[in-house]
Design a protein around this motif. Structure first.
Motif, PDB file in Angstrom:
ATOM      1  N   HIS A 118       0.805  -1.232   0.000  1.00  0.00           N
ATOM      2  CA  HIS A 118       0.000   0.000   0.000  1.00  0.00           C
ATOM      3  C   HIS A 118       0.830   1.271   0.000  1.00  0.00           C
ATOM      4  N   PHE A 119       2.073   1.172   0.367  1.00  0.00           N
ATOM      5  CA  PHE A 119       2.916   2.371   0.324  1.00  0.00           C
ATOM      6  C   PHE A 119       4.368   1.968   0.090  1.00  0.00           C
ATOM      7  N   ASP A 120       5.129   2.942  -0.430  1.00  0.00           N
ATOM      8  CA  ASP A 120       6.518   2.708  -0.785  1.00  0.00           C
ATOM      9  C   ASP A 120       7.342   3.770  -0.053  1.00  0.00           C
ATOM     10  N   LEU A 121       8.145   3.331   0.923  1.00  0.00           N
ATOM     11  CA  LEU A 121       8.860   4.314   1.745  1.00  0.00           C
ATOM     12  C   LEU A 121       9.952   5.043   0.983  1.00  0.00           C
ATOM     13  N   SER A 122      10.226   4.611  -0.256  1.00  0.00           N
ATOM     14  CA  SER A 122      11.260   5.346  -0.986  1.00  0.00           C
ATOM     15  C   SER A 122      10.763   6.716  -1.441  1.00  0.00           C
ATOM     16  N   TYR A 123       9.462   6.918  -1.530  1.00  0.00           N
ATOM     17  CA  TYR A 123       9.012   8.283  -1.816  1.00  0.00           C
ATOM     18  C   TYR A 123       7.891   8.796  -0.928  1.00  0.00           C
ATOM     19  N   VAL A 124       7.444   7.982  -0.001  1.00  0.00           N
ATOM     20  CA  VAL A 124       6.418   8.476   0.926  1.00  0.00           C
ATOM     21  C   VAL A 124       7.072   8.880   2.241  1.00  0.00           C
ATOM     22  N   PRO A 125       7.116  10.175   2.542  1.00  0.00           N
ATOM     23  CA  PRO A 125       7.667  10.601   3.830  1.00  0.00           C
ATOM     24  C   PRO A 125       6.814  10.038   4.962  1.00  0.00           C
ATOM     25  N   LEU A 126       7.467   9.643   6.061  1.00  0.00           N
ATOM     26  CA  LEU A 126       6.745   8.973   7.154  1.00  0.00           C
ATOM     27  C   LEU A 126       5.649   9.842   7.748  1.00  0.00           C
ATOM     28  N   ILE A 127       5.883  11.146   7.790  1.00  0.00           N
ATOM     29  CA  ILE A 127       4.862  12.039   8.351  1.00  0.00           C
ATOM     30  C   ILE A 127       3.591  11.985   7.490  1.00  0.00           C
ATOM     31  N   HIS A 128       3.780  11.908   6.172  1.00  0.00           N
ATOM     32  CA  HIS A 128       2.630  11.804   5.278  1.00  0.00           C
ATOM     33  C   HIS A 128       1.942  10.453   5.429  1.00  0.00           C
ATOM     34  N   LEU A 129       2.743   9.434   5.664  1.00  0.00           N
ATOM     35  CA  LEU A 129       2.176   8.095   5.821  1.00  0.00           C
ATOM     36  C   LEU A 129       1.227   8.065   7.028  1.00  0.00           C
ATOM     37  N   GLY A 130       1.667   8.655   8.137  1.00  0.00           N
ATOM     38  CA  GLY A 130       0.818   8.710   9.329  1.00  0.00           C
ATOM     39  C   GLY A 130      -0.450   9.498   9.056  1.00  0.00           C
ATOM     40  N   TYR A 131      -0.278  10.629   8.391  1.00  0.00           N
ATOM     41  CA  TYR A 131      -1.410  11.505   8.093  1.00  0.00           C
ATOM     42  C   TYR A 131      -2.419  10.798   7.189  1.00  0.00           C
ATOM     43  N   LYS A 132      -1.890  10.182   6.139  1.00  0.00           N
ATOM     44  CA  LYS A 132      -2.760   9.531   5.157  1.00  0.00           C
ATOM     45  C   LYS A 132      -3.466   8.314   5.758  1.00  0.00           C
ATOM     46  N   ALA A 133      -2.733   7.552   6.578  1.00  0.00           N
ATOM     47  CA  ALA A 133      -3.333   6.356   7.191  1.00  0.00           C
ATOM     48  C   ALA A 133      -4.586   6.749   7.979  1.00  0.00           C
ATOM     49  N   VAL A 134      -4.521   7.891   8.654  1.00  0.00           N
ATOM     50  CA  VAL A 134      -5.686   8.347   9.422  1.00  0.00           C
ATOM     51  C   VAL A 134      -6.772   8.873   8.476  1.00  0.00           C
ATOM     52  N   GLN A 135      -6.373   9.715   7.533  1.00  0.00           N
ATOM     53  CA  GLN A 135      -7.357  10.347   6.642  1.00  0.00           C
ATOM     54  C   GLN A 135      -8.178   9.331   5.850  1.00  0.00           C
ATOM     55  N   VAL A 136      -7.495   8.326   5.298  1.00  0.00           N
ATOM     56  CA  VAL A 136      -8.227   7.397   4.434  1.00  0.00           C
ATOM     57  C   VAL A 136      -9.235   6.602   5.261  1.00  0.00           C
ATOM     58  N   ASN A 137      -8.911   6.449   6.532  1.00  0.00           N
ATOM     59  CA  ASN A 137      -9.799   5.705   7.391  1.00  0.00           C
ATOM     60  C   ASN A 137     -10.983   6.545   7.862  1.00  0.00           C
ATOM     61  N   LEU A 138     -10.726   7.820   8.168  1.00  0.00           N
ATOM     62  CA  LEU A 138     -11.824   8.722   8.544  1.00  0.00           C
ATOM     63  C   LEU A 138     -12.809   8.836   7.387  1.00  0.00           C
ATOM     64  N   SER A 139     -12.271   8.793   6.176  1.00  0.00           N
ATOM     65  CA  SER A 139     -13.086   8.909   4.974  1.00  0.00           C
ATOM     66  C   SER A 139     -14.235   7.886   4.980  1.00  0.00           C
ATOM     67  N   ASP A 140     -13.982   6.712   5.517  1.00  0.00           N
ATOM     68  CA  ASP A 140     -15.031   5.675   5.582  1.00  0.00           C
ATOM     69  C   ASP A 140     -16.165   6.052   6.545  1.00  0.00           C
ATOM     70  N   ILE A 141     -15.815   6.755   7.602  1.00  0.00           N
ATOM     71  CA  ILE A 141     -16.864   7.202   8.540  1.00  0.00           C
ATOM     72  C   ILE A 141     -17.700   8.302   7.881  1.00  0.00           C
ATOM     73  N   TYR A 142     -16.995   9.222   7.186  1.00  0.00           N
ATOM     74  CA  TYR A 142     -17.723  10.295   6.490  1.00  0.00           C
ATOM     75  C   TYR A 142     -18.635   9.712   5.416  1.00  0.00           C
ATOM     76  N   ALA A 143     -18.173   8.625   4.784  1.00  0.00           N
ATOM     77  CA  ALA A 143     -18.971   7.997   3.717  1.00  0.00           C
ATOM     78  C   ALA A 143     -20.268   7.389   4.250  1.00  0.00           C
ATOM     79  N   MET A 144     -20.355   7.215   5.564  1.00  0.00           N
ATOM     80  CA  MET A 144     -21.601   6.750   6.182  1.00  0.00           C
ATOM     81  C   MET A 144     -22.449   7.940   6.622  1.00  0.00           C
ATOM     82  N   ASN A 145     -21.986   9.156   6.278  1.00  0.00           N
ATOM     83  CA  ASN A 145     -22.651  10.387   6.708  1.00  0.00           C
ATOM     84  C   ASN A 145     -22.525  10.571   8.218  1.00  0.00           C
ATOM     85  N   GLY A 146     -21.390  10.131   8.759  1.00  0.00           N
ATOM     86  CA  GLY A 146     -21.185  10.173  10.203  1.00  0.00           C
ATOM     87  C   GLY A 146     -20.170  11.198  10.638  1.00  0.00           C
TER      88      GLY A 146
END
Ligand code: ADP
Ligand code: MG
Length: 346
Positions: free
Chosen positions: A63-91
């Motif tokens: 799901h990710f390649d550390l050769s171009y994904v900075p770790l700070i972005h990885l943490g941020y994205k891991a949370v965002q993509v998951n929150l997106s599922d809650i929003y998709a339930m209108n929650g």
């Protein structure tokens, strides 16, 4: 990535020291968070609301390649993509847990970077970190995020509620994250062949950000509430528009027609796709990772949404026998497939 920086070994800290060190800054803000980190389980209280829970598992190399994904972005994205599922339930998303599998060769400073990204996402979206698990991994980095939220029973939006005649809407624009990824992959190959060459990302900021720094569309959930629109069905665009449309039509037992000229594609996405020899429409349909919201509304709600520049009405729901189709710019009818929609066929 950390060669020149300080390196503190994880073994020095031990598991409990590490968890404390990483999570010390996180404070609980929600009334529903009765107990967070520190006991055998967190305790939540949503009173008369229904709880929403969703989990993602992210594996290095898959799901990710550390050769171009900075770790700070990885943490941020891991949370965002998951929150997106809650929003998709209108929650409303309120809490997350984060589980990490990390090699003991990783220095503390690297894990701190991941948590900085997690913290940024939590602060920006008002989320409490309430727990997780930590283990060593022998096979690359593993991150799993679970997000938790709530909604009133009558507000929850499922994939199966689309009705014939409903309008199909999507927020933001599509294909950018995919085209951004192609640029990052291209630069990685160039770097591997010649490390002296600096990456050429000029003018590509928007699509690189779409790939590395997606944002869950909480604002769209808020907008719909403000406009008093309850979508009849909703899903977030993680795998690609075509695939998500098919989830809605399959689960709702309906068909759908969309129009190629209505697909929202940013000019940078469009130009870059062309540069790379890709069809921008295919990128929008099959690219994925846009984390926009795709939803259906009743025709009577059209007036409330029609002037919103951030929402595109791309088609409408039909009866099941009409199939799932796209009318191209040249008026050719294409059947939409989850993967491999072929621009050169038909
Ligand atoms: P247990 O032995 O019951 O699994 P742990 O020692 O793993 O408990 O965790 C102690 C506390 O720290 C728990 O509240 C747990 O949810 C939390 N925790 C563990 N790992 C993480 C992590 N990576 N991020 C956030 N919280 C964590
Ligand atoms: Mg544990």
């Amino acid at each position: 990535m950390f060669e020149n920086k300080e390196r503190t070994s994880l073994e020095e800290l031990g598991e409990f020291g590490l968890i404390k060190h990483l999570t010390d800054n996180f404070k609980l803000a929600h009334e529903s968070s009765v107990k967070g980190i520190g006991d055998d389980a967190a305790v939540l209280d949503f009173k008369d609301k229904q709880a929403l829970i969703s989990t993602d598992l992210l594996l290095e190399g898959v799901h990710f390649d550390l050769s171009y994904v900075p770790l700070i972005h990885l943490g941020y994205k891991a949370v965002q993509v998951n929150l997106s599922d809650i929003y998709a339930m209108n929650g409303v998303a309120t809490q997350i847990t984060v589980s990490l599998g990390v090699s003991s060769k990783f220095p503390l400073e690297a894990v701190e970077e991941i948590y900085k990204g997690i913290e940024l996402a939590c602060n920006k979206f008002n989320i409490d970190l309430i727990g997780g698990d930590t283990s060593t991994s022998r096979q690359g980095l593993v991150i799993s995020v679970t997000s938790i939220g709530y909604a009133a029973k009558e507000d929850i939006t499922y994939r199966n509620g689309a009705q014939e005649g409903d309008l199909l809407c999507v927020s933001g624009d599509l294909g950018g994250a995919y085209v951004g990824l192609q640029i990052l992959e291209r630069e990685k190959q160039i770097f591997l062949e010649n490390p002296q060459i600096q990456p050429d990302l000029e003018g590509k900021d928007y699509i690189i950000e779409r790939q590395l720094k997606p944002e869950g569309r909480r604002d769209v959930v808020d907008l719909l509430a403000q406009l008093k629109i309850k979508p009849t069905a909703m899903i977030d665009v993680s795998d690609g528009l075509a695939s998500e449309i098919l989830h809605i039509t399959n689960q709702s037992d309906k068909g759908c027609t969309i129009y190629e000229d209505k697909l929202p594609i940013d000019p940078v996405t469009y130009e870059t796709a062309r540069e790379l020899g890709l069809d921008p429409t295919v990128c929008a349909l099959n690219g994925g990772e846009d984390y926009e919201l795709l939803f259906t509304i009743k025709q009577t709600d059209y007036e409330k949404l029609k002037n919103d520049v951030d929402i595109s009405i791309i088609g409408h729901i039909t009866d099941k026998n009409s199939g799932v189709k796209m009318i191209s710019k040249s008026d050719v009818v294409h059947e939409l497939k989850a993967q491999g929609w072929n621009a050169f066929k038909n």
